[in-house]
Scaffold this active site. Structure first.
Site, mmCIF file in Angstrom:
data_model
loop_
_atom_site.group_PDB
_atom_site.id
_atom_site.type_symbol
_atom_site.label_atom_id
_atom_site.label_comp_id
_atom_site.label_asym_id
_atom_site.label_seq_id
_atom_site.Cartn_x
_atom_site.Cartn_y
_atom_site.Cartn_z
ATOM 1 N N ARG A 31 0.807 -1.223 0.000
ATOM 2 C CA ARG A 31 0.000 0.000 0.000
ATOM 3 C C ARG A 31 0.844 1.280 0.000
ATOM 4 O O ARG A 31 0.319 2.352 -0.270
ATOM 5 C CB ARG A 31 -0.935 0.021 1.209
ATOM 6 C CG ARG A 31 -2.084 -0.973 1.113
ATOM 7 C CD ARG A 31 -3.041 -0.793 2.277
ATOM 8 N NE ARG A 31 -4.156 -1.725 2.256
ATOM 9 C CZ ARG A 31 -5.307 -1.536 1.624
ATOM 10 N NH1 ARG A 31 -5.488 -0.427 0.914
ATOM 11 N NH2 ARG A 31 -6.275 -2.422 1.690
ATOM 12 N N LYS A 191 -6.891 -20.653 17.781
ATOM 13 C CA LYS A 191 -5.603 -20.820 18.481
ATOM 14 C C LYS A 191 -5.054 -19.475 18.932
ATOM 15 O O LYS A 191 -4.343 -19.383 19.939
ATOM 16 C CB LYS A 191 -4.602 -21.564 17.600
ATOM 17 C CG LYS A 191 -4.381 -20.981 16.204
ATOM 18 C CD LYS A 191 -3.208 -20.046 16.099
ATOM 19 C CE LYS A 191 -3.054 -19.491 14.703
ATOM 20 N NZ LYS A 191 -1.857 -18.661 14.521
#
Length: 335
Positions: A31, A191
């Protein structure tokens, strides 16, 4: 083969580096101009991996059309909370009948959509059989360092899964394919929540007994919600389940464990997040996981306590104390 990688964070860069190391031409979407210049001129991702040299076949571009159009495979690795927006941007340039591999992990806030559900709702049906999902115990820095690593590749389409498996597999990177998309996604998302709890335990100075307890009971919670959503329980014993859970809860490179550790040491969540250069997916995923467990009527004690700590200001030491004071139960997974 030409490959476009969407997302120039550490993991997207590491996957791009792996593929370029295999000899493929890889273009990474960034970006900002300085990142593009650093990668193209110096072969270094100056923002996320400043200490590692990238292969010459990995280049960068700010032009999303240039990254996606005409490629033989697309790898998607933005944070899960940005995925919908990114898919809307790329779909007009997206080539047909090529593998699309997602490496994003998380559950979308508000909608409670898994990553696969985001892909299937944002992209036309003609792309669905080419979708696959990569997850497993794989720190970005160690992939770039060529440390032997294994991951899961999940797809509802076996042809797609096997093709992606072949493209990614290399001397130091081994892949296992599975049709269980839901199981791979649930393991890869939740997780991070358990890793926050493990980090808190470490930050408070508790020992390895406590960490092992959190991993064990955390796997129980992951399995419960996975079964409710239709996952294969055996998936949670594989790379994207137990493998990723152990690494994320124990590894010092784990961003989510680090957030928990710093919370345990007394820092505020705002202080921690403002100082980080990468996204800790577990913070947003905790909110979604909590809401999903309430919606499905599943008891997830660790997730609930992490939610209270992050979003209701509960003291980390009280979190551990309350987990230990819960009603005694029979061992096993019940949904």
């Amino acid at each position: 083969m030409k490959i476009g990688v969407i997302g120039s964070g550490s993991f997207g860069t590491a996957l791009g580096s792996l593929l370029a190391d295999k000899g493929y031409e890889v273009t990474l979407w960034c970006r900002n101009d300085s990142q593009v210049e650093s990668i193209n001129r110096n072969h270094i991702n100056n923002k996320h991996l400043p200490n590692f040299t990238l292969p010459e076949k990995l280049t960068a571009s700010k032009d999303l059309r240039n990254v996606v159009q005409g490629k033989d495979m697309i790898v998607s690795s933005p944070p899960s909370h940005a995925l919908s927006e990114v898919l809307r941007e790329i779909k007009e340039y997206l080539p047909e009948k090529v593998p699309i591999v997602s490496a994003s992990k998380g559950i979308e806030n508000g909608t409670l959509r898994l990553v696969s559900e985001i892909f299937e709702s944002e992209l036309p049906e003609k792309y669905h059989s080419y979708l696959s999902y990569l997850s497993g115990p794989s720190f970005a820095k160690e992939i770039i360092q060529k440390v032997p690593t294994i991951v899961s590749i999940a797809s509802k389409n076996e042809t797609t899964a096997r093709k992606v498996q072949e493209i990614f597999s290399f001397l130091y990177f081994r892949t296992y394919w599975t049709p269980d998309v839901i199981g791979v996604e649930v393991g890869g998302s939740l997780k991070n929540v358990i890793a926050l709890a493990a980090g808190v335990s470490d930050g408070l100075g508790f020992g390895q007994n406590t960490r092992a307890a959190l991993i064990t009971r955390g796997l129980n919670e992951i399995t419960k919600i996975g079964l409710k959503l239709g996952a294969d329980p055996m998936t949670f014993l594989g790379p994207s389940g137990m493998g990723d859970l152990i690494l994320t809860c124990c590894g010092e490179q784990s961003r989510n464990r680090t957030v928990g550790f710093r919370l345990g040491k007394g820092e505020t969540l705002e202080q921690i997040l403002s100082s980080m250069n990468e996204v800790a997916e577990g913070v947003k995923t905790t909110q979604s996981a909590y809401e999903l467990s309430q919606k499905l009527g599943i008891e997830m004690a660790i997730t609930n306590e992490v939610y209270k700590m992050l979003y209701e200001g509960k003291n980390p030491r009280e979190v551990v104390k309350d987990l230990m004071k819960r009603d005694l139960k029979r061992e096993g997974v019940s949904v």
